[in-house]
Design a protein around this motif. Structure first.
Motif, mmCIF file in Angstrom:
data_model
loop_
_atom_site.group_PDB
_atom_site.id
_atom_site.type_symbol
_atom_site.label_atom_id
_atom_site.label_comp_id
_atom_site.label_asym_id
_atom_site.label_seq_id
_atom_site.Cartn_x
_atom_site.Cartn_y
_atom_site.Cartn_z
ATOM 1 N N GLU A 1 32.718 44.694 41.971
ATOM 2 C CA GLU A 1 31.430 44.569 41.077
ATOM 3 C C GLU A 1 32.299 43.311 40.120
ATOM 4 O O GLU A 1 31.018 42.965 39.980
ATOM 5 N N ASP A 2 33.789 43.732 40.037
ATOM 6 C CA ASP A 2 34.151 42.235 38.954
ATOM 7 C C ASP A 2 33.584 40.960 40.004
ATOM 8 O O ASP A 2 33.867 39.463 39.658
ATOM 9 N N TYR A 3 34.563 41.447 41.325
ATOM 10 C CA TYR A 3 34.158 40.371 42.228
ATOM 11 C C TYR A 3 32.937 39.945 42.789
ATOM 12 O O TYR A 3 32.569 38.573 42.796
ATOM 13 N N MET A 4 31.566 40.299 42.464
ATOM 14 C CA MET A 4 30.398 40.305 42.586
ATOM 15 C C MET A 4 30.335 39.322 41.437
ATOM 16 O O MET A 4 28.896 38.412 41.562
ATOM 17 N N LYS A 5 30.505 39.473 40.982
ATOM 18 C CA LYS A 5 30.478 38.925 39.502
ATOM 19 C C LYS A 5 31.058 37.424 39.331
ATOM 20 O O LYS A 5 29.558 36.458 39.246
ATOM 21 N N LEU A 6 31.639 37.012 39.981
ATOM 22 C CA LEU A 6 32.449 36.112 40.601
ATOM 23 C C LEU A 6 31.620 35.333 40.911
ATOM 24 O O LEU A 6 31.441 33.911 41.132
ATOM 25 N N TYR A 7 32.247 35.996 42.698
ATOM 26 C CA TYR A 7 30.730 35.735 43.516
ATOM 27 C C TYR A 7 29.308 35.044 43.290
ATOM 28 O O TYR A 7 29.652 34.012 43.482
ATOM 29 N N ALA A 8 28.546 35.242 42.313
ATOM 30 C CA ALA A 8 27.168 34.899 42.072
ATOM 31 C C ALA A 8 26.983 33.816 41.592
ATOM 32 O O ALA A 8 26.778 32.945 41.606
ATOM 33 N N ALA A 9 28.336 33.335 40.594
ATOM 34 C CA ALA A 9 28.136 31.849 40.576
ATOM 35 C C ALA A 9 29.368 31.080 41.114
ATOM 36 O O ALA A 9 28.494 29.160 41.163
ATOM 37 N N LEU A 10 29.321 32.054 42.306
ATOM 38 C CA LEU A 10 30.352 30.059 42.916
ATOM 39 C C LEU A 10 30.164 30.971 44.844
ATOM 40 O O LEU A 10 30.762 30.240 45.684
ATOM 41 N N LYS A 11 28.997 31.245 45.361
ATOM 42 C CA LYS A 11 29.075 31.699 46.224
ATOM 43 C C LYS A 11 28.811 30.778 46.875
ATOM 44 O O LYS A 11 29.795 31.048 48.290
ATOM 45 N N PHE A 12 28.629 29.808 47.400
ATOM 46 C CA PHE A 12 28.291 28.236 47.630
ATOM 47 C C PHE A 12 29.481 27.155 47.762
ATOM 48 O O PHE A 12 29.496 26.058 47.769
ATOM 49 N N GLN A 13 30.353 28.044 47.209
ATOM 50 C CA GLN A 13 31.936 26.787 46.920
ATOM 51 C C GLN A 13 33.239 27.814 47.979
ATOM 52 O O GLN A 13 32.474 29.277 48.335
ATOM 53 N N ALA A 14 34.558 27.342 47.987
ATOM 54 C CA ALA A 14 35.151 28.205 48.962
ATOM 55 C C ALA A 14 35.837 29.332 48.283
ATOM 56 O O ALA A 14 35.494 29.279 46.995
ATOM 57 N N LYS A 15 36.093 29.958 49.850
ATOM 58 C CA LYS A 15 36.799 31.468 48.881
ATOM 59 C C LYS A 15 38.158 31.932 47.943
ATOM 60 O O LYS A 15 38.272 32.666 47.173
ATOM 61 N N GLU A 16 39.144 30.881 48.672
ATOM 62 C CA GLU A 16 40.154 30.815 48.605
ATOM 63 C C GLU A 16 39.983 31.304 46.731
ATOM 64 O O GLU A 16 41.085 32.028 46.332
ATOM 65 N N PRO A 17 39.374 30.543 45.850
ATOM 66 C CA PRO A 17 39.783 30.168 44.647
ATOM 67 C C PRO A 17 38.895 31.677 44.109
ATOM 68 O O PRO A 17 39.702 32.003 43.088
ATOM 69 N N ARG A 18 37.971 31.854 44.919
ATOM 70 C CA ARG A 18 37.655 33.643 44.200
ATOM 71 C C ARG A 18 38.973 34.738 44.467
ATOM 72 O O ARG A 18 38.914 35.499 44.059
ATOM 73 N N PHE A 19 39.609 34.596 45.256
ATOM 74 C CA PHE A 19 40.672 35.242 46.061
ATOM 75 C C PHE A 19 41.670 35.443 44.916
ATOM 76 O O PHE A 19 41.978 36.226 44.278
ATOM 77 N N GLN A 20 42.234 33.666 44.376
ATOM 78 C CA GLN A 20 43.183 33.635 43.428
ATOM 79 C C GLN A 20 43.018 34.105 41.754
ATOM 80 O O GLN A 20 43.720 34.387 41.371
ATOM 81 N N ALA A 21 41.220 34.076 42.206
ATOM 82 C CA ALA A 21 40.769 34.615 40.482
ATOM 83 C C ALA A 21 41.220 35.583 40.140
ATOM 84 O O ALA A 21 41.673 36.948 38.987
ATOM 85 N N MET A 22 40.806 36.932 41.698
ATOM 86 C CA MET A 22 40.763 38.064 41.435
ATOM 87 C C MET A 22 42.446 38.430 41.123
ATOM 88 O O MET A 22 43.186 39.343 40.808
ATOM 89 N N LYS A 23 43.300 37.798 42.013
ATOM 90 C CA LYS A 23 44.182 37.724 41.982
ATOM 91 C C LYS A 23 45.478 37.357 40.666
ATOM 92 O O LYS A 23 46.218 38.669 40.121
ATOM 93 N N ALA A 24 44.696 36.549 39.707
ATOM 94 C CA ALA A 24 44.945 36.134 38.389
ATOM 95 C C ALA A 24 44.689 37.547 37.878
ATOM 96 O O ALA A 24 45.201 37.847 36.490
ATOM 97 N N MET A 25 43.238 38.136 38.140
ATOM 98 C CA MET A 25 42.867 39.276 37.366
ATOM 99 C C MET A 25 43.950 40.345 37.353
ATOM 100 O O MET A 25 44.641 41.478 36.235
ATOM 101 N N GLU A 26 44.473 40.758 38.725
ATOM 102 C CA GLU A 26 45.295 42.223 38.846
ATOM 103 C C GLU A 26 46.794 41.879 37.839
ATOM 104 O O GLU A 26 46.664 42.909 37.136
ATOM 105 N N SER A 27 47.144 40.346 38.093
ATOM 106 C CA SER A 27 47.923 39.691 37.274
ATOM 107 C C SER A 27 48.574 39.922 35.934
ATOM 108 O O SER A 27 48.705 40.111 35.209
ATOM 109 N N SER A 28 47.094 40.901 35.190
ATOM 110 C CA SER A 28 47.276 40.377 33.899
ATOM 111 C C SER A 28 45.686 41.271 33.128
ATOM 112 O O SER A 28 45.015 41.098 32.878
ATOM 113 N N PRO A 29 46.413 43.016 33.586
ATOM 114 C CA PRO A 29 44.941 44.184 33.445
ATOM 115 C C PRO A 29 44.855 43.417 32.112
ATOM 116 O O PRO A 29 43.666 44.665 32.017
ATOM 117 N N ASN A 30 45.244 43.024 31.259
ATOM 118 C CA ASN A 30 44.736 43.505 29.917
ATOM 119 C C ASN A 30 43.737 42.744 29.535
ATOM 120 O O ASN A 30 43.165 42.317 28.141
#
Length: 359
Positions: A323-352
């Motif tokens: 569901e977190d990925y889908m929230k990001l995807y909803a705003a950035l669907k028609f752009q590159a996928k790699e920054p979406r993965f990077q954003a999720m990676k940033a979330m993972e490394s900052s769990p707070n």
């Protein structure tokens, strides 16, 4: 949340969005080179009947190659009765003619789309409605559908759901994962999300300026598409060229979404695709999405993480709730996928931090 955390979160999302905008998408060309025509001729077609006999190993290799090198393939003899598919097509086209065509014409007129002189980047030339099947169906609540059409679409959805789960086990077999691994990974607490987007792409006066559907990768798991076999338009990007997905009678087109890319740690990749509107003919498209449950936690299968990365305790892809990925995807669907993965990676490394997608 502390102000410093909020600052990091906003900064992270901002930098990823900037990178999205800076990244150039492939050139939008209507014409085809001889190389792209050759690729279309080589488009992977899988005869599922061959999984039951002596050609099973060869067929599994074809599926493996399609997943690794195309991200798309087309199924024939997949077990869904042709008579049911014919009924679905007839009723879908009839429903569009009766209930949606006039609304679409009014929308086109209100936006002046028939007279545009520059490329349109913020909308698509399509008429759609959405059905939810799992975990809870909404099909009884969709207006304008007659009872026979509702029943037919319910029956079709059940068969597509079974086909999606069969395909996921075939992918598991090719990947060396235990049977049921992908289905379990998708389950979450309430089972998978499964729904259908019913689309019509009417004749477009300026297909060079308005896309039927802009280029994107799909966010979810496995997509099963029943497309018009008379009016083409679906294209995928392969080796820097747009290639037509060949329309075939009674076939089901399959493509892999971003979540399959994550779980396979990039062994299988989601692929950019789009729909080019046509000047004549109304193209029908019924795309069914077998996706993870909203709270399913998606991450690379440990067996598919390279040994060196595993020793370092890292995978190439992040771990996140769907569901977190889908929230990001909803705003950035028609752009590159790699920054979406990077954003999720940033979330993972900052769990707070709260979800970057909601910054």
């Amino acid at each position: 949340m502390h102000k410093t955390s909020q600052g990091k979160q906003a900064s992270a999302l901002s930098s990823f969005c900037v990178r999205e905008k800076e990244r150039e998408q492939p050139k939008e060309k209507q014409g085809f080179t001889s190389a792209s025509r050759e690729k279309m001729e080589n488009f992977p077609v899988i005869n599922m009947e061959n999984l039951n006999g002596e050609q099973r190993a060869i067929t599994m290799d074809k599926i493996k190659d399609a997943c690794e090198n195309w991200g798309f393939f087309e199924l024939v003899n997949h077990g869904i009765p042709p008579e049911l598919m014919d009924t679905v097509e007839r009723m879908t086209k009839g429903h569009y003619k009766k209930c949606m065509e006039q609304r679409f014409k009014e929308l086109v007129a209100s936006k002046g789309l028939e007279y545009v002189e520059t490329e349109v980047h913020d909308l698509d030339w399509e008429s759609t409605f959405h059905l939810k099947h799992l975990p809870v169906s909404n099909i009884s609540q969709i207006p304008d559908l007659d009872d026979d059409y509702r029943k037919v679409m319910k029956d079709f959805a059940v068969k597509l759901e079974n086909l999606a789960e069969e395909l996921m086990d075939l992918l598991c077999e090719n990947l060396g994962l235990e049977k049921g691994y992908l289905k379990k990974a998708f389950h979450g607490s309430n089972g998978p999300n499964f729904g259908t987007k019913v689309s019509n792409y009417p004749p477009c006066p300026k297909p060079d300026l308005i896309k039927g559907l802009r280029a994107h990768t799909d966010a979810g798991g496995i997509v099963l598409l029943f497309q018009d076999d008379k009016v083409s338009g679906l294209q995928l990007l392969k080796d820097g060229q747009w290639v037509n997905v060949p329309p075939m009678h009674h076939s089901i087109v399959v493509n892999l979404g971003d979540q399959i890319e994550v779980i396979t740690n990039g062994k299988y990749k989601s692929v950019l695709h789009r729909v080019v509107a046509q000047t004549d003919g109304n193209r029908m498209s019924i795309a069914s999405f077998y996706n993870p449950g909203s709270d399913a936690v998606i991450y690379p299968a440990p067996a598919l993480v390279e040994s060196k990365a595993e020793e370092a305790g890292e995978a190439a892809y992040p771990k996140f709730a769907f569901e977190d990925y889908m929230k990001l995807y909803a705003a950035l669907k028609f752009q590159a996928k790699e920054p979406r993965f990077q954003a999720m990676k940033a979330m993972e490394s900052s769990p707070n931090l709260e979800s970057i997608a909601t910054a």
